[in-house]
Design a protein around this motif. Structure first.
Motif, PDB file in Angstrom:
ATOM      1  N   ALA A 100      53.223 137.357 -35.889  1.00 56.15           N
ATOM      2  CA  ALA A 100      51.958 137.533 -36.234  1.00 56.15           C
ATOM      3  C   ALA A 100      50.886 138.142 -35.395  1.00 56.15           C
ATOM      4  O   ALA A 100      51.112 137.911 -34.193  1.00 56.15           O
ATOM      5  N   TYR A 101      50.108 139.110 -35.829  1.00 58.67           N
ATOM      6  CA  TYR A 101      49.062 139.836 -35.177  1.00 58.67           C
ATOM      7  C   TYR A 101      47.795 139.446 -35.628  1.00 58.67           C
ATOM      8  O   TYR A 101      47.506 139.451 -36.905  1.00 58.67           O
ATOM      9  N   SER A 102      46.771 139.460 -34.863  1.00 55.62           N
ATOM     10  CA  SER A 102      45.509 138.894 -35.261  1.00 55.62           C
ATOM     11  C   SER A 102      44.313 139.735 -34.191  1.00 55.62           C
ATOM     12  O   SER A 102      44.414 139.238 -33.154  1.00 55.62           O
ATOM     13  N   SER A 103      43.571 140.403 -34.877  1.00 55.47           N
ATOM     14  CA  SER A 103      42.260 141.011 -33.969  1.00 55.47           C
ATOM     15  C   SER A 103      41.155 140.410 -34.280  1.00 55.47           C
ATOM     16  O   SER A 103      40.055 140.707 -33.830  1.00 55.47           O
ATOM     17  N   TRP A 104      41.383 139.581 -35.072  1.00 55.85           N
ATOM     18  CA  TRP A 104      39.915 138.778 -35.674  1.00 55.85           C
ATOM     19  C   TRP A 104      39.730 137.372 -35.400  1.00 55.85           C
ATOM     20  O   TRP A 104      38.685 136.909 -34.614  1.00 55.85           O
ATOM     21  N   PHE A 105      40.743 136.535 -35.308  1.00 52.78           N
ATOM     22  CA  PHE A 105      40.797 135.109 -34.816  1.00 52.78           C
ATOM     23  C   PHE A 105      42.196 134.560 -34.640  1.00 52.78           C
ATOM     24  O   PHE A 105      43.300 135.243 -34.825  1.00 52.78           O
ATOM     25  N   VAL A 106      42.133 133.264 -34.305  1.00 51.40           N
ATOM     26  CA  VAL A 106      43.670 132.970 -33.932  1.00 51.40           C
ATOM     27  C   VAL A 106      44.365 132.561 -35.128  1.00 51.40           C
ATOM     28  O   VAL A 106      43.983 132.014 -36.020  1.00 51.40           O
ATOM     29  N   PRO A 107      45.690 132.803 -35.216  1.00 52.90           N
ATOM     30  CA  PRO A 107      46.584 132.884 -36.273  1.00 52.90           C
ATOM     31  C   PRO A 107      46.510 131.519 -36.696  1.00 52.90           C
ATOM     32  O   PRO A 107      46.539 130.365 -35.814  1.00 52.90           O
ATOM     33  N   GLY A 108      46.573 130.928 -38.335  1.00 52.68           N
ATOM     34  CA  GLY A 108      46.333 129.689 -38.623  1.00 52.68           C
ATOM     35  C   GLY A 108      47.496 128.546 -38.064  1.00 52.68           C
ATOM     36  O   GLY A 108      47.161 127.745 -37.753  1.00 52.68           O
ATOM     37  N   LEU A 109      48.620 129.288 -37.828  1.00 54.44           N
ATOM     38  CA  LEU A 109      49.776 128.286 -37.385  1.00 54.44           C
ATOM     39  C   LEU A 109      49.351 127.555 -36.024  1.00 54.44           C
ATOM     40  O   LEU A 109      49.990 126.583 -35.516  1.00 54.44           O
ATOM     41  N   ILE A 110      48.741 128.478 -35.063  1.00 51.78           N
ATOM     42  CA  ILE A 110      48.146 127.823 -33.797  1.00 51.78           C
ATOM     43  C   ILE A 110      46.862 127.488 -33.673  1.00 51.78           C
ATOM     44  O   ILE A 110      46.276 127.316 -32.643  1.00 51.78           O
ATOM     45  N   GLN A 111      46.295 127.304 -34.889  1.00 49.11           N
ATOM     46  CA  GLN A 111      44.698 126.666 -34.747  1.00 49.11           C
ATOM     47  C   GLN A 111      44.812 125.178 -34.700  1.00 49.11           C
ATOM     48  O   GLN A 111      45.485 124.620 -35.220  1.00 49.11           O
ATOM     49  N   THR A 112      43.585 124.660 -34.008  1.00 51.71           N
ATOM     50  CA  THR A 112      43.297 123.358 -33.913  1.00 51.71           C
ATOM     51  C   THR A 112      42.752 123.053 -35.371  1.00 51.71           C
ATOM     52  O   THR A 112      42.207 123.664 -36.096  1.00 51.71           O
ATOM     53  N   HIS A 113      42.274 121.767 -35.630  1.00 53.93           N
ATOM     54  CA  HIS A 113      41.928 121.145 -36.755  1.00 53.93           C
ATOM     55  C   HIS A 113      40.408 121.816 -36.711  1.00 53.93           C
ATOM     56  O   HIS A 113      39.957 122.177 -37.762  1.00 53.93           O
ATOM     57  N   GLN A 154      35.820 125.919 -29.393  1.00 48.17           N
ATOM     58  CA  GLN A 154      36.600 127.227 -28.874  1.00 48.17           C
ATOM     59  C   GLN A 154      37.299 126.556 -27.666  1.00 48.17           C
ATOM     60  O   GLN A 154      38.359 127.160 -27.307  1.00 48.17           O
ATOM     61  N   LEU A 155      36.612 125.885 -27.047  1.00 45.38           N
ATOM     62  CA  LEU A 155      37.475 125.505 -25.715  1.00 45.38           C
ATOM     63  C   LEU A 155      38.677 124.772 -26.008  1.00 45.38           C
ATOM     64  O   LEU A 155      39.897 124.674 -25.331  1.00 45.38           O
ATOM     65  N   GLU A 156      38.574 123.663 -26.799  1.00 44.67           N
ATOM     66  CA  GLU A 156      39.732 123.031 -27.344  1.00 44.67           C
ATOM     67  C   GLU A 156      40.795 124.013 -27.872  1.00 44.67           C
ATOM     68  O   GLU A 156      41.998 123.838 -27.757  1.00 44.67           O
ATOM     69  N   GLN A 157      40.378 124.844 -28.595  1.00 40.55           N
ATOM     70  CA  GLN A 157      41.434 125.895 -29.120  1.00 40.55           C
ATOM     71  C   GLN A 157      42.061 126.561 -28.152  1.00 40.55           C
ATOM     72  O   GLN A 157      43.313 126.740 -27.937  1.00 40.55           O
ATOM     73  N   LEU A 158      41.346 127.071 -27.153  1.00 43.76           N
ATOM     74  CA  LEU A 158      41.816 127.758 -25.856  1.00 43.76           C
ATOM     75  C   LEU A 158      43.000 127.004 -25.268  1.00 43.76           C
ATOM     76  O   LEU A 158      43.973 127.277 -24.785  1.00 43.76           O
ATOM     77  N   GLU A 159      42.542 125.526 -25.031  1.00 46.86           N
ATOM     78  CA  GLU A 159      43.514 124.682 -24.359  1.00 46.86           C
ATOM     79  C   GLU A 159      44.875 124.674 -25.277  1.00 46.86           C
ATOM     80  O   GLU A 159      45.749 124.572 -24.912  1.00 46.86           O
ATOM     81  N   HIS A 160      44.369 124.706 -26.578  1.00 48.41           N
ATOM     82  CA  HIS A 160      45.633 124.371 -27.497  1.00 48.41           C
ATOM     83  C   HIS A 160      46.599 125.665 -27.042  1.00 48.41           C
ATOM     84  O   HIS A 160      47.826 125.397 -27.342  1.00 48.41           O
ATOM     85  N   LEU A 161      46.124 126.926 -27.281  1.00 42.62           N
ATOM     86  CA  LEU A 161      47.027 128.160 -26.854  1.00 42.62           C
ATOM     87  C   LEU A 161      47.774 127.905 -25.457  1.00 42.62           C
ATOM     88  O   LEU A 161      49.086 128.443 -25.645  1.00 42.62           O
ATOM     89  N   LEU A 162      47.275 127.445 -24.627  1.00 43.52           N
ATOM     90  CA  LEU A 162      47.928 127.101 -23.571  1.00 43.52           C
ATOM     91  C   LEU A 162      49.181 126.039 -23.631  1.00 43.52           C
ATOM     92  O   LEU A 162      50.315 126.484 -23.160  1.00 43.52           O
ATOM     93  N   ARG A 163      49.126 125.135 -24.516  1.00 42.87           N
ATOM     94  CA  ARG A 163      50.114 124.354 -24.740  1.00 42.87           C
ATOM     95  C   ARG A 163      51.154 124.874 -25.787  1.00 42.87           C
ATOM     96  O   ARG A 163      52.451 124.748 -25.651  1.00 42.87           O
ATOM     97  N   VAL A 164      50.582 125.628 -26.793  1.00 44.37           N
ATOM     98  CA  VAL A 164      51.587 126.012 -27.712  1.00 44.37           C
ATOM     99  C   VAL A 164      52.283 127.378 -27.100  1.00 44.37           C
ATOM    100  O   VAL A 164      53.554 127.515 -27.404  1.00 44.37           O
ATOM    101  N   GLY A 165      51.746 127.919 -26.138  1.00 43.10           N
ATOM    102  CA  GLY A 165      52.448 129.051 -25.651  1.00 43.10           C
ATOM    103  C   GLY A 165      53.585 128.875 -24.764  1.00 43.10           C
ATOM    104  O   GLY A 165      54.184 129.791 -24.077  1.00 43.10           O
ATOM    105  N   SER A 166      53.570 127.419 -24.400  1.00 40.88           N
ATOM    106  CA  SER A 166      54.633 126.953 -23.414  1.00 40.88           C
ATOM    107  C   SER A 166      56.025 126.504 -24.220  1.00 40.88           C
ATOM    108  O   SER A 166      56.968 126.068 -23.601  1.00 40.88           O
TER     109      SER A 166
END
Length: 282
Positions: free
Chosen positions: A117-130, A190-202
């Motif tokens: 999945a590639y996105s230039s607009w927003f975080v892809p749905g599978l790794i979005q927070t609620h 947005q901060l919660e989403q970025l924290e989630h990216l750190l978790r998912v990326g691991s």
């Protein structure tokens, strides 16, 4: 049927037109005779048989009846519906709300083993927070959907995320660095989403790449897309949703993904970009 420039869609329309033309030929009819039997102008037969005009379900029924092959009607109408499903305008897809489109893709996500999945607009749905998902879908609903079933649609998308943790699935996500700082919602979301990216990326089955913002890029950002295994690409455009299955087109998106992936950073470098975005947001 809305027309898309995709060769996958055009090829599928041509296959349907060829099947209709073969029925006419096998029945010993020419275009003029078929048109007369259907009560049409001869030019309509020509446009349908050359894929310049898509037939309706009623057109297919009349065509098969004139050719004495009503046994083919159901199959050909099913083919027509499949072609129509390759390019769907948002207003048509979402006319009953946002929940159903979210549910419709679940079987595709469950059977796919390799996601890109590639996105230039927003975080892809599978790794979005609620919260992030709620902001995205609420913005969609306000812009183009009369029915407000955002809460149900968010719940369905959250449930779909179980594919990240269940089964033998592999994921490669690419996002532009600008995605880290652009958002529809509030700072906390947005901060919660970025924290989630750190978790998912691991996660061991997930590759998360960030394409840095910089001069001298070899490829500029493109429209967001998903590649499902090696057989299908879904593209979200401003006007509608495109499904691509023609191998050459799927290959073109795979090549684009590979190019963008080579430009991205991963691991510690990606985490530094994410944490830098968090710091810049306060």
């Amino acid at each position: 049927m809305p027309v898309s420039g995709s060769s996958s869609v055009q090829q599928a329309r041509q296959v349907l037109a060829d099947r209709l033309r073969e029925l006419c030929k096998d029945a010993g009819l020419d275009g003029k005779t078929l048109a007369q039997a259907c009560g049409w102008h001869p030019s309509k037969v020509s446009r349908i048989s050359t894929a310049k005009t898509a037939p309706s379900a009623d057109d297919i029924q009349a065509w098969c009846r004139a050719c004495g092959r009503e046994d083919q009607t159901a199959d050909l109408i099913a083919s027509l519906q499949a072609v129509e499903g390759m390019w769907v305008e948002w207003r048509r897809m979402e006319r009953a709300g946002l929940r159903r489109p979210q549910e419709a893709v679940l079987p595709l996500f469950e059977r796919t083993r390799w996601f890109r999945a590639y996105s230039s607009w927003f975080v892809p749905g599978l790794i979005q927070t609620h919260g992030y998902t709620e902001d995205v879908l609420r913005a969609v609903q306000r812009r183009r959907v009369e029915i407000d079933d955002v809460a149900d649609a968010v719940a369905v998308r959250m449930e779909r995320q179980r594919v990240l943790y269940e089964g033998q699935h592999r994921f490669a996500f690419l996002i532009e660095e600008s995605v880290l700082r652009n958002a529809l919602g509030e700072l906390d979301t947005q901060l919660e989403q970025l924290e989630h990216l750190l978790r998912v990326g691991s996660l061991p089955n997930v590759s998360l790449g960030v394409v840095p913002t910089r001069l001298g890029r070899s490829r500029m950002p493109v429209e967001g897309f998903w590649i499902f295994d090696t057989v299908q690409v879904n593209v979200e455009l401003v006007s509608g949703h495109l499904t691509i299955t023609q191998p050459s087109e799927v290959g073109a998106y795979a090549d684009t993904f590979a190019t963008l992936a080579d430009m991205a950073v991963y691991g510690a470098k990606a985490r530094r970009l994410i944490t830098a975005a968090m710091d810049s947001l306060g």
